[in-house]
Design a protein around this motif. Structure first.
Motif, PDB file in Angstrom:
ATOM      1  N   ALA A  29      32.512  38.837  30.029  1.00  0.00           N
ATOM      2  CA  ALA A  29      32.403  37.375  30.095  1.00  0.00           C
ATOM      3  C   ALA A  29      31.788  36.804  28.818  1.00  0.00           C
ATOM      4  CB  ALA A  29      31.586  36.959  31.313  1.00  0.00           C
ATOM      5  N   GLU A  30      30.758  37.471  28.301  1.00  0.00           N
ATOM      6  CA  GLU A  30      30.117  36.993  27.086  1.00  0.00           C
ATOM      7  C   GLU A  30      31.037  37.139  25.873  1.00  0.00           C
ATOM      8  OE1 GLU A  30      26.899  39.656  29.018  1.00  0.00           O
ATOM      9  OE2 GLU A  30      29.039  39.239  29.368  1.00  0.00           O
ATOM     10  N   SER A  31      31.793  38.242  25.839  1.00  0.00           N
ATOM     11  CA  SER A  31      32.608  38.513  24.644  1.00  0.00           C
ATOM     12  C   SER A  31      33.788  37.562  24.524  1.00  0.00           C
ATOM     13  CB  SER A  31      33.106  39.964  24.672  1.00  0.00           C
ATOM     14  OG  SER A  31      33.974  40.172  25.777  1.00  0.00           O
ATOM     15  N   VAL A  32      34.325  37.091  25.642  1.00  0.00           N
ATOM     16  CA  VAL A  32      35.481  36.181  25.593  1.00  0.00           C
ATOM     17  C   VAL A  32      35.092  34.756  25.966  1.00  0.00           C
ATOM     18  CG1 VAL A  32      37.105  38.058  26.052  1.00  0.00           C
ATOM     19  CG2 VAL A  32      36.155  36.758  27.964  1.00  0.00           C
ATOM     20  N   HIS A  33      33.792  34.545  26.176  1.00  0.00           N
ATOM     21  CA  HIS A  33      33.268  33.201  26.469  1.00  0.00           C
ATOM     22  C   HIS A  33      33.939  32.574  27.699  1.00  0.00           C
ATOM     23  CE1 HIS A  33      31.247  33.489  22.628  1.00  0.00           C
ATOM     24  NE2 HIS A  33      32.412  33.711  22.033  1.00  0.00           N
ATOM     25  N   THR A  34      33.976  33.366  28.771  1.00  0.00           N
ATOM     26  CA  THR A  34      34.567  32.861  30.022  1.00  0.00           C
ATOM     27  C   THR A  34      33.544  32.877  31.148  1.00  0.00           C
ATOM     28  OG1 THR A  34      35.388  35.078  30.557  1.00  0.00           O
ATOM     29  CG2 THR A  34      36.906  33.577  29.401  1.00  0.00           C
ATOM     30  N   GLN A  35      32.285  32.625  30.819  1.00  0.00           N
ATOM     31  CA  GLN A  35      31.263  32.608  31.859  1.00  0.00           C
ATOM     32  C   GLN A  35      31.591  31.535  32.895  1.00  0.00           C
ATOM     33  OE1 GLN A  35      30.716  32.505  28.565  1.00  0.00           O
ATOM     34  NE2 GLN A  35      28.800  33.531  27.967  1.00  0.00           N
ATOM     35  N   TRP A  36      31.310  31.860  34.134  1.00  0.00           N
ATOM     36  CA  TRP A  36      31.536  30.885  35.200  1.00  0.00           C
ATOM     37  C   TRP A  36      30.611  29.682  34.980  1.00  0.00           C
ATOM     38  CZ3 TRP A  36      31.351  34.750  39.896  1.00  0.00           C
ATOM     39  CH2 TRP A  36      32.430  35.638  39.793  1.00  0.00           C
ATOM     40  N   SER A  37      31.086  28.536  35.393  1.00  0.00           N
ATOM     41  CA  SER A  37      30.299  27.312  35.207  1.00  0.00           C
ATOM     42  C   SER A  37      30.333  26.493  36.481  1.00  0.00           C
ATOM     43  CB  SER A  37      30.854  26.497  34.034  1.00  0.00           C
ATOM     44  OG  SER A  37      32.220  26.167  34.255  1.00  0.00           O
ATOM     45  N   GLY A  38      29.694  25.356  36.457  1.00  0.00           N
ATOM     46  CA  GLY A  38      29.668  24.480  37.609  1.00  0.00           C
ATOM     47  C   GLY A  38      28.880  25.079  38.748  1.00  0.00           C
ATOM     48  N   ALA A  39      29.468  25.063  39.965  1.00  0.00           N
ATOM     49  CA  ALA A  39      28.784  25.539  41.161  1.00  0.00           C
ATOM     50  C   ALA A  39      28.504  27.034  41.104  1.00  0.00           C
ATOM     51  CB  ALA A  39      29.606  25.207  42.400  1.00  0.00           C
ATOM     52  N   LEU A  40      29.248  27.762  40.259  1.00  0.00           N
ATOM     53  CA  LEU A  40      29.065  29.218  40.158  1.00  0.00           C
ATOM     54  C   LEU A  40      28.307  29.619  38.896  1.00  0.00           C
ATOM     55  CD1 LEU A  40      32.603  30.449  41.301  1.00  0.00           C
ATOM     56  CD2 LEU A  40      30.515  30.300  42.678  1.00  0.00           C
ATOM     57  N   GLY A  41      27.782  28.659  38.192  1.00  0.00           N
ATOM     58  CA  GLY A  41      27.102  28.962  36.947  1.00  0.00           C
ATOM     59  C   GLY A  41      25.851  29.796  37.113  1.00  0.00           C
ATOM     60  N   TRP A  42      25.280  29.786  38.316  1.00  0.00           N
ATOM     61  CA  TRP A  42      24.049  30.547  38.560  1.00  0.00           C
ATOM     62  C   TRP A  42      24.306  32.050  38.743  1.00  0.00           C
ATOM     63  CZ3 TRP A  42      23.961  33.377  43.026  1.00  0.00           C
ATOM     64  CH2 TRP A  42      24.925  33.040  43.988  1.00  0.00           C
ATOM     65  N   VAL A  43      25.557  32.446  38.949  1.00  0.00           N
ATOM     66  CA  VAL A  43      25.872  33.842  39.246  1.00  0.00           C
ATOM     67  C   VAL A  43      25.541  34.702  38.030  1.00  0.00           C
ATOM     68  CG1 VAL A  43      27.702  35.470  39.843  1.00  0.00           C
ATOM     69  CG2 VAL A  43      27.690  33.172  40.857  1.00  0.00           C
ATOM     70  N   PRO A  44      24.774  35.782  38.197  1.00  0.00           N
ATOM     71  CA  PRO A  44      24.414  36.642  37.057  1.00  0.00           C
ATOM     72  C   PRO A  44      25.652  37.151  36.326  1.00  0.00           C
ATOM     73  CG  PRO A  44      23.128  37.222  38.997  1.00  0.00           C
ATOM     74  CD  PRO A  44      24.161  36.240  39.460  1.00  0.00           C
ATOM     75  N   LEU A  45      25.507  37.351  35.040  1.00  0.00           N
ATOM     76  CA  LEU A  45      26.640  37.790  34.233  1.00  0.00           C
ATOM     77  C   LEU A  45      27.160  39.156  34.667  1.00  0.00           C
ATOM     78  CD1 LEU A  45      25.538  36.591  30.680  1.00  0.00           C
ATOM     79  CD2 LEU A  45      27.419  35.697  32.070  1.00  0.00           C
ATOM     80  N   TRP A  46      26.243  40.037  35.076  1.00  0.00           N
ATOM     81  CA  TRP A  46      26.723  41.363  35.484  1.00  0.00           C
ATOM     82  C   TRP A  46      27.611  41.267  36.716  1.00  0.00           C
ATOM     83  CZ3 TRP A  46      25.919  43.508  40.251  1.00  0.00           C
ATOM     84  CH2 TRP A  46      24.863  43.007  41.025  1.00  0.00           C
TER      85      TRP A  46
END
Length: 537
Positions: free
Chosen positions: A327-344
């Motif tokens: 997610a970090e390498s392609v910059h597709t981290q979840w956002s909005g209501a799911l932004g709190w979900v840990p990256l792992w």
């Protein structure tokens, strides 16, 4: 037993023939003391387990080469054990690994199609004996297969309330070639079978536990003048929690473990409805669906999910696992209501979707792929290993020799088991015996989902996941052949003769096929006479 007067001997004999008491009296004399009863009760499971251990552990290190999919699982297991995730290996690493160069893996991660628990278990055996020891590659699967024979015995004794039928079930599972081969190669499917079988045993124990507690709660409510219309929801069901945990671990080996979770949960809801009907609760279906089913879901599913995620702990705590930082390498981290979900979690979820896409689209032709409709008939067994030699090579004394490991079940056991399966389906429809329903639930969980993937590249050896339930179905029919103690003696004697003849025949067939289950070098003509069907070659 008091003998009758001489003048009444013909009448006494006739009564014995009608009731079967002569056979029962003979068996009572054999086990006529508490000591003999204890020997029979404890000795039978020990005996079948020892047979299983010998057949699975003897010469387990041969051949000293990676056979079939061991090329993936053994090497992945060792890199997983050292890195916490599956590392990559150089080209043509198999002969180097077998020669003792086991540290040639690289820290670069590799994509894998299955969760890690089965590979952790294989790696445990390698860590205990050394990665260069081919016995250590396979010892974990051999131990799982041996314990599974004991589990089949204990489950059969609980189901049928008969040490004799349990002994037959354990013995047939111990000597079957498919079970032997899958215990002697370092593949994942034996662990799927093992954890699912443990969960099956927990579901069996939960049935009695839940029925007794429901009856007690309903009786208490009625005695206090209350009307338990929908019946109580049972939240304290430890065996159900254990089943959920084990199904999660099963899925941590292969995703097919989730099918067992779904089938066992549905079965539990159905038997809960039947238990409520037995207690004469007016809304027994509604009570099971609207009260007990949500409780069952809460008891089984969350712990299964937690157990599954826990099997990924090595990947979670690593910094270099495959897709670990996707997610970090392609910059597709979840956002909005799911932004709190840990990256792992986001990265693990992406890994799961890629594993699914790979598995569902696996259509690469393979010479030993098979249609699941043919699995119970063993029409296309998987050749795990085959080496042909000529006279003078590697000790070959014939014109030509063969050494093979073929995941071919004992034909008598599997063909009789297929016929028994069809008969058990008929018996369930006619008599609605809960024991038959539970056996068929286990078999359906391990078998029917594969019918959805007939176009995929799949193999007969996947059938190990449901083989214990095929054995239980066969033994249920054998129990009918043996008959009841109240049957006439000629009927009982015929049942014993037919059963004994079947068991002797199965034993002889297993002895006959033993060399091609264990990779022994034999003359080519000897290998040929084992290929009864053209599709076995």
């Amino acid at each position: 037993m008091t003998s009758a007067p001489a003048t009444d001997a013909p009448a006494a004999h006739l009564a014995a023939v009608r009731t079967g008491t002569r056979l029962d009296d003979w068996w009572a004399r054999v086990l006529g003391t508490p000591t003999r009863m204890r020997v029979w009760f404890w000795g039978a499971p020990i005996a079948v387990t020892l047979i299983a251990a010998v057949l699975r552990l003897w010469n387990l290190g041969a051949p000293h080469s990676l056979v079939f999919d061991e090329t993936f699982y053994v090497k992945d297991s060792w890199s997983l054990w050292n890195l916490g995730y599956e590392g990559s290996w150089p080209d043509k690493a198999d002969p180097r690994f077998a020669a003792g160069q086991t540290g040639i893996f690289e820290s670069d991660p590799s994509f894998v199609a299955h969760p890690p628990l089965g590979k952790w278990l294989i790696g445990l055996g390698m860590a205990a004996t050394g990665p260069g020891n081919s016995f250590g590659w396979r010892v974990s699967t051999a131990i799982a297969g041996t314990i599974a024979v004991l589990l089949v015995f204990l489950i059969a004794r609980t189901l049928f309330r008969s040490t004799m039928l349990a002994t037959i079930a354990g013995f047939l599972f111990a000597i079957d070639g498919h079970a032997i081969v899958m215990s002697r190669v370092a593949l994942l499917d034996n662990f799927v079978m093992f954890f699912a079988l443990l969960a099956f045993g927990c579901i069996l124990l939960d049935r009695r536990w839940a029925a007794d507690r429901l009856a007690a709660k309903v009786a208490a409510a009625r005695s206090s003048g209350q009307d338990p219309a929908w019946g109580p929801a049972l939240w304290w069901r430890p065996w159900l929690v254990a089943a959920g945990l084990l199904c999660g671990l099963c899925a941590g080996v292969k995703w097919t473990g989730f099918y067992f979770l779904a089938f066992f949960a549905v079965y539990t809801v159905i038997v809960d409805a039947v238990a409520r009907r037995r207690e004469k609760l007016p809304f027994y279906v509604s009570g099971a669906l609207l009260k007990q089913a949500p409780a069952t879901f809460v008891l089984m599913v969350p712990i299964a999910f937690v157990a599954y995620v826990a099997t990924w702990a090595g990947w979670i705590f690593s910094s270099n696992g495959y897709y670990r930082h996707w997610a970090e390498s392609v910059h597709t981290q979840w956002s909005g209501a799911l932004g709190w979900v840990p990256l792992w979690v986001q990265n693990l979820w992406h890994y799961q979707t890629e594993m699914y896409n790979y598995s569902i689209n696996l259509h690469t032709p393979h010479p030993y792929q098979s249609n699941p409709l043919t699995w119970t008939l063993m029409l296309r067994p998987t050749s795990m290993y085959y080496v042909g030699t000529t006279q003078g090579q590697h000790g070959c004394t014939a014109n030509a020799c063969s050494a093979a490991i073929t995941s071919l079940g004992n034909p008598l056991i599997w063909w009789a088991g297929t016929a028994a399966l069809l008969f058990v389906v008929y018996l369930l429809v006619r008599y609605r015996d809960w024991r038959l329903g539970l056996i068929l639930t286990g078999l359906a969980a391990g078998y029917l989902p594969w019918w959805l993937y007939m176009g995929r590249t799949i193999f007969t050896f996947y059938a190990i996941a449901f083989e214990p339930y095929l054995i239980l179905a066969l033994v249920a029919v054998i129990g009918m052949v043996l008959g009841r103690r109240t049957d006439p003696e000629p009927r009982r004697r015929r049942g014993i003769v037919w059963t004994g003849a079947f068991l002797v025949a199965c034993t002889l067939v297993s002895i006959f096929f033993w060399p091609i289950w264990t990779g022994q070098q034999v003359p080519f003509w000897f290998w040929q006479i084992h290929m009864w069907l053209p599709s076995w070659v």
